[in-house]
Scaffold this motif. Sequence first.
Motif, short mmCIF file in Angstrom:
data_model
loop_
_atom_site.label_atom_id
_atom_site.label_comp_id
_atom_site.label_asym_id
_atom_site.label_seq_id
_atom_site.Cartn_x
_atom_site.Cartn_y
_atom_site.Cartn_z
N GLN A 92 30.72 2.91 -27.51
CA GLN A 92 29.82 3.96 -27.43
C GLN A 92 28.64 4.10 -28.07
O GLN A 92 27.63 4.47 -27.67
CB GLN A 92 30.59 5.37 -27.82
N ARG A 94 27.27 1.00 -28.86
CA ARG A 94 26.25 0.31 -28.49
C ARG A 94 25.62 0.79 -26.97
O ARG A 94 24.49 0.45 -27.02
CB ARG A 94 26.78 -1.08 -27.96
N SER A 95 26.21 1.68 -26.39
CA SER A 95 25.84 2.15 -25.17
C SER A 95 24.72 3.30 -25.54
O SER A 95 23.80 3.37 -25.04
CB SER A 95 27.10 3.00 -24.36
N THR A 96 24.84 3.95 -26.69
CA THR A 96 23.88 4.98 -27.17
C THR A 96 22.61 4.39 -27.56
O THR A 96 21.64 4.63 -27.31
CB THR A 96 24.63 5.83 -28.20
N ARG A 98 21.43 1.54 -26.40
CA ARG A 98 21.03 0.69 -25.27
C ARG A 98 20.22 1.85 -24.57
O ARG A 98 18.99 1.82 -24.31
CB ARG A 98 21.95 0.30 -24.20
N ASP A 99 20.65 3.08 -24.42
CA ASP A 99 20.17 4.34 -23.75
C ASP A 99 18.88 4.66 -24.70
O ASP A 99 17.84 5.03 -24.08
CB ASP A 99 21.00 5.41 -23.73
N ILE A 100 18.94 4.82 -26.14
CA ILE A 100 17.78 4.96 -26.95
C ILE A 100 16.61 4.07 -26.47
O ILE A 100 15.45 4.26 -26.35
CB ILE A 100 18.08 5.12 -28.35
N ASP A 101 17.19 2.63 -26.54
CA ASP A 101 16.28 1.55 -26.33
C ASP A 101 15.55 1.76 -25.12
O ASP A 101 14.14 1.52 -24.94
CB ASP A 101 16.91 0.36 -26.67
N ARG A 102 16.32 1.85 -24.11
CA ARG A 102 15.73 2.16 -22.84
C ARG A 102 14.59 3.48 -22.79
O ARG A 102 13.62 3.24 -22.11
CB ARG A 102 16.67 2.56 -21.76
N ARG A 103 15.21 4.58 -23.27
CA ARG A 103 14.08 5.69 -23.46
C ARG A 103 12.83 5.19 -24.21
O ARG A 103 11.76 5.69 -23.74
CB ARG A 103 14.75 6.68 -23.92
N ASP A 106 10.70 3.35 -22.01
CA ASP A 106 9.79 4.05 -20.99
C ASP A 106 8.81 5.06 -21.66
O ASP A 106 7.59 4.85 -21.06
CB ASP A 106 10.91 5.16 -20.27
#
Length: 126
Positions: A92, A94-96, A98-103, A106
């Motif tokens: 979780q 790592r997933s969080t 990754r999501d922050i990095d993606r945002r 963007d």
Amino acid sequence: MSASRTKFYLDKQNRKWSGVCAGIADYTGIDVTWVRVGAILLTLIGGFPWTLIAYFLVAWMANAKPTGLYDSPEEAKFWQGVRSNPKRSAHQVRSTFRDIDRRLADIEMYYTSRNTRLADEIDSLR
């Protein structure tokens, strides 16, 4: 902080007697009422001497929970998840990230693209 967030502690702030049931509830994330009801039922159903002996041994051996161990209720829930399933918690996190990095990527793309309207708005704020 020298106190471990993954260790079992007696919860003296939410105790009725010595904080064993409240500590179990804090450690597992189960509501303290259900832990107390379960302990009473286990004692009445047939574990009479052993549950009381175990209760008093835990009360004697465990340390009290340090004050300020968690900064927020969200942090307490996170550490309860770590104790119950460390692998899932790491996934979780790592997933969080990754999501922050993606945002962030963007946002960076939006700000560095040739967006004249945005550039005009930024210039107007100066």
